[in-house]
Design a protein around this motif. Structure first.
Motif, PDB file in Angstrom:
ATOM      1  N   ASP A  50      -2.536  -8.559 -16.765  1.00  0.00           N
ATOM      2  CA  ASP A  50      -2.880  -7.450 -17.655  1.00  0.00           C
ATOM      3  C   ASP A  50      -3.667  -6.368 -16.936  1.00  0.00           C
ATOM      4  OD1 ASP A  50      -1.668  -8.709 -19.809  1.00  0.00           O
ATOM      5  OD2 ASP A  50      -3.527  -9.647 -20.477  1.00  0.00           O
ATOM      6  N   GLN A  51      -4.218  -6.695 -15.774  1.00  0.00           N
ATOM      7  CA  GLN A  51      -5.004  -5.736 -15.009  1.00  0.00           C
ATOM      8  C   GLN A  51      -4.121  -4.777 -14.223  1.00  0.00           C
ATOM      9  OE1 GLN A  51      -8.360  -5.887 -15.514  1.00  0.00           O
ATOM     10  NE2 GLN A  51      -7.839  -7.578 -16.860  1.00  0.00           N
ATOM     11  N   LEU A  52      -2.830  -5.091 -14.111  1.00  0.00           N
ATOM     12  CA  LEU A  52      -1.905  -4.233 -13.373  1.00  0.00           C
ATOM     13  C   LEU A  52      -1.440  -3.084 -14.267  1.00  0.00           C
ATOM     14  CD1 LEU A  52       0.351  -6.871 -11.589  1.00  0.00           C
ATOM     15  CD2 LEU A  52      -1.541  -5.559 -10.617  1.00  0.00           C
ATOM     16  N   LYS A  53      -1.558  -1.879 -13.770  1.00  0.00           N
ATOM     17  CA  LYS A  53      -1.091  -0.700 -14.499  1.00  0.00           C
ATOM     18  C   LYS A  53       0.231  -0.248 -13.900  1.00  0.00           C
ATOM     19  CE  LYS A  53      -4.766  -0.735 -16.944  1.00  0.00           C
ATOM     20  NZ  LYS A  53      -4.714  -1.367 -18.237  1.00  0.00           N
ATOM     21  N   PRO A  98      -3.132  -4.363  -7.275  1.00  0.00           N
ATOM     22  CA  PRO A  98      -4.551  -4.568  -7.593  1.00  0.00           C
ATOM     23  C   PRO A  98      -5.476  -3.755  -6.696  1.00  0.00           C
ATOM     24  CG  PRO A  98      -3.416  -6.662  -7.568  1.00  0.00           C
ATOM     25  CD  PRO A  98      -2.445  -5.632  -7.055  1.00  0.00           C
ATOM     26  N   GLY A  99      -6.424  -3.054  -7.331  1.00  0.00           N
ATOM     27  CA  GLY A  99      -7.411  -2.278  -6.599  1.00  0.00           C
ATOM     28  C   GLY A  99      -6.917  -0.932  -6.126  1.00  0.00           C
ATOM     29  N   SER A 143      -4.865   0.354 -11.319  1.00  0.00           N
ATOM     30  CA  SER A 143      -5.031  -1.085 -11.524  1.00  0.00           C
ATOM     31  C   SER A 143      -6.433  -1.515 -11.119  1.00  0.00           C
ATOM     32  CB  SER A 143      -4.001  -1.885 -10.710  1.00  0.00           C
ATOM     33  OG  SER A 143      -2.719  -1.730 -11.247  1.00  0.00           O
ATOM     34  N   ARG A 144      -6.974  -2.457 -11.873  1.00  0.00           N
ATOM     35  CA  ARG A 144      -8.291  -2.980 -11.545  1.00  0.00           C
ATOM     36  C   ARG A 144      -8.195  -3.875 -10.322  1.00  0.00           C
ATOM     37  NH1 ARG A 144     -11.495  -5.117 -16.514  1.00  0.00           N
ATOM     38  NH2 ARG A 144     -12.953  -5.332 -14.808  1.00  0.00           N
ATOM     39  N   ASN A 145      -9.296  -3.968  -9.602  1.00  0.00           N
ATOM     40  CA  ASN A 145      -9.331  -4.830  -8.431  1.00  0.00           C
ATOM     41  C   ASN A 145      -9.557  -6.272  -8.883  1.00  0.00           C
ATOM     42  OD1 ASN A 145      -9.283  -5.654  -5.813  1.00  0.00           O
ATOM     43  ND2 ASN A 145     -11.362  -5.021  -5.335  1.00  0.00           N
ATOM     44  N   ASP A 183      -7.527 -14.470  -2.862  1.00  0.00           N
ATOM     45  CA  ASP A 183      -7.671 -15.084  -1.547  1.00  0.00           C
ATOM     46  C   ASP A 183      -6.499 -14.751  -0.633  1.00  0.00           C
ATOM     47  OD1 ASP A 183     -10.065 -16.226  -2.295  1.00  0.00           O
ATOM     48  OD2 ASP A 183      -9.133 -18.101  -2.928  1.00  0.00           O
ATOM     49  N   ASP A 184      -5.345 -14.491  -1.226  1.00  0.00           N
ATOM     50  CA  ASP A 184      -4.168 -14.186  -0.421  1.00  0.00           C
ATOM     51  C   ASP A 184      -3.154 -13.400  -1.239  1.00  0.00           C
ATOM     52  OD1 ASP A 184      -2.619 -16.024  -1.968  1.00  0.00           O
ATOM     53  OD2 ASP A 184      -3.348 -17.653  -0.734  1.00  0.00           O
ATOM     54  N   SER A 185      -2.105 -12.971  -0.575  1.00  0.00           N
ATOM     55  CA  SER A 185      -1.093 -12.153  -1.245  1.00  0.00           C
ATOM     56  C   SER A 185      -0.262 -12.947  -2.249  1.00  0.00           C
ATOM     57  CB  SER A 185      -0.194 -11.489  -0.210  1.00  0.00           C
ATOM     58  OG  SER A 185       0.442 -12.461   0.579  1.00  0.00           O
ATOM     59  N   ASP A 186      -0.249 -14.286  -2.144  1.00  0.00           N
ATOM     60  CA  ASP A 186       0.507 -15.095  -3.104  1.00  0.00           C
ATOM     61  C   ASP A 186       0.028 -14.858  -4.532  1.00  0.00           C
ATOM     62  OD1 ASP A 186       2.035 -16.184  -1.093  1.00  0.00           O
ATOM     63  OD2 ASP A 186       0.900 -18.057  -0.977  1.00  0.00           O
ATOM     64  N   GLN A 187      -1.272 -14.702  -4.719  1.00  0.00           N
ATOM     65  CA  GLN A 187      -1.813 -14.448  -6.057  1.00  0.00           C
ATOM     66  C   GLN A 187      -1.336 -13.095  -6.584  1.00  0.00           C
ATOM     67  OE1 GLN A 187      -6.069 -14.664  -6.368  1.00  0.00           O
ATOM     68  NE2 GLN A 187      -6.067 -14.344  -8.568  1.00  0.00           N
ATOM     69  N   THR A 188      -1.284 -12.102  -5.725  1.00  0.00           N
ATOM     70  CA  THR A 188      -0.788 -10.790  -6.131  1.00  0.00           C
ATOM     71  C   THR A 188       0.675 -10.876  -6.539  1.00  0.00           C
ATOM     72  OG1 THR A 188      -2.358  -9.663  -4.679  1.00  0.00           O
ATOM     73  CG2 THR A 188      -0.431  -8.400  -5.384  1.00  0.00           C
ATOM     74  N   VAL A 189       1.474 -11.590  -5.763  1.00  0.00           N
ATOM     75  CA  VAL A 189       2.891 -11.766  -6.100  1.00  0.00           C
ATOM     76  C   VAL A 189       3.029 -12.477  -7.443  1.00  0.00           C
ATOM     77  CG1 VAL A 189       5.038 -12.916  -5.432  1.00  0.00           C
ATOM     78  CG2 VAL A 189       3.677 -11.714  -3.710  1.00  0.00           C
ATOM     79  N   GLU A 190       2.228 -13.507  -7.685  1.00  0.00           N
ATOM     80  CA  GLU A 190       2.277 -14.220  -8.963  1.00  0.00           C
ATOM     81  C   GLU A 190       1.945 -13.293 -10.127  1.00  0.00           C
ATOM     82  OE1 GLU A 190      -0.175 -17.728  -8.776  1.00  0.00           O
ATOM     83  OE2 GLU A 190       0.892 -18.468  -7.010  1.00  0.00           O
ATOM     84  N   MET A 191       0.966 -12.402  -9.943  1.00  0.00           N
ATOM     85  CA  MET A 191       0.609 -11.443 -10.990  1.00  0.00           C
ATOM     86  C   MET A 191       1.780 -10.522 -11.299  1.00  0.00           C
ATOM     87  SD  MET A 191      -3.228 -10.412  -9.722  1.00  0.00           S
ATOM     88  CE  MET A 191      -3.257  -8.945 -10.718  1.00  0.00           C
ATOM     89  N   ILE A 192       2.425 -10.020 -10.253  1.00  0.00           N
ATOM     90  CA  ILE A 192       3.553  -9.109 -10.433  1.00  0.00           C
ATOM     91  C   ILE A 192       4.709  -9.816 -11.129  1.00  0.00           C
ATOM     92  CG2 ILE A 192       5.317  -7.762  -9.218  1.00  0.00           C
ATOM     93  CD1 ILE A 192       3.081  -7.218  -7.078  1.00  0.00           C
TER      94      ILE A 192
END
Length: 99
Positions: A5-8, A54-55, A59-61, A65-74
Motif C-alpha cells: 500500500d506504500q507504493l504509489k 520504495p523511497g 512512494s514511502r520509504n 534488507d534486500d531487493s527480494d522484498q521490493t519485488v514481493e511488494m510490487i
C-alpha cells in the motif's frame, strides 16, 4: 496497512493488457511517463502503470534488507490491482555493452 500500500503509481489507458513500467535508480515514475506517454497519446489499447519504487517519487520509504522484498511488494500490488490480466514489465536502467 500492507507494505504494498506504500507504493504509489499512475495509470493511463484501459486496455486488457497491462504494461508495467519500473524506473531505475535514482529516478521516479515521471521519467518514464515523460518518455513513453507521448508515444501512446490517447490510446486505450493498453493499460499503462508507472510505479514509484520504495523511497522514490511519491512512494514511502519501506526499510528492506534486500531487493527480494521490493519485488514481493510490487508483485502483491499487481496481483491486487490486475489479477487475471496479462502483464508486461518494462524496466529502465543503464545500457551496457557486453564484450
Amino acid at each position: 496497512m500492507s507494505e504494498y500500500d506504500q507504493l504509489k503509481f499512475q495509470s493511463f489507458g484501459s486496455g486488457r493488457c497491462v504494461l508495467v513500467f519500473l524506473h531505475g535508480f535514482p529516478l521516479n515514475s515521471k521519467s518514464l511517463i515523460n518518455n513513453f506517454e507521448p508515444y501512446f497519446g490517447e490510446s486505450q489499447q493498453f493499460t499503462r502503470v508507472y510505479i514509484d519504487l520504495p523511497g522514490m517519487g511519491k512512494s514511502r520509504n519501506v526499510l528492506s534488507d534486500d531487493s527480494d522484498q521490493t519485488v514481493e511488494m510490487i508483485v502483491k500490488l499487481l496481483q491486487v490491482l490486475f489479477s487475471n490480466r496479462q502483464l508486461i514489465v518494462i524496466g529502465n536502467g543503464r545500457l551496457q555493452e557486453i564484450t
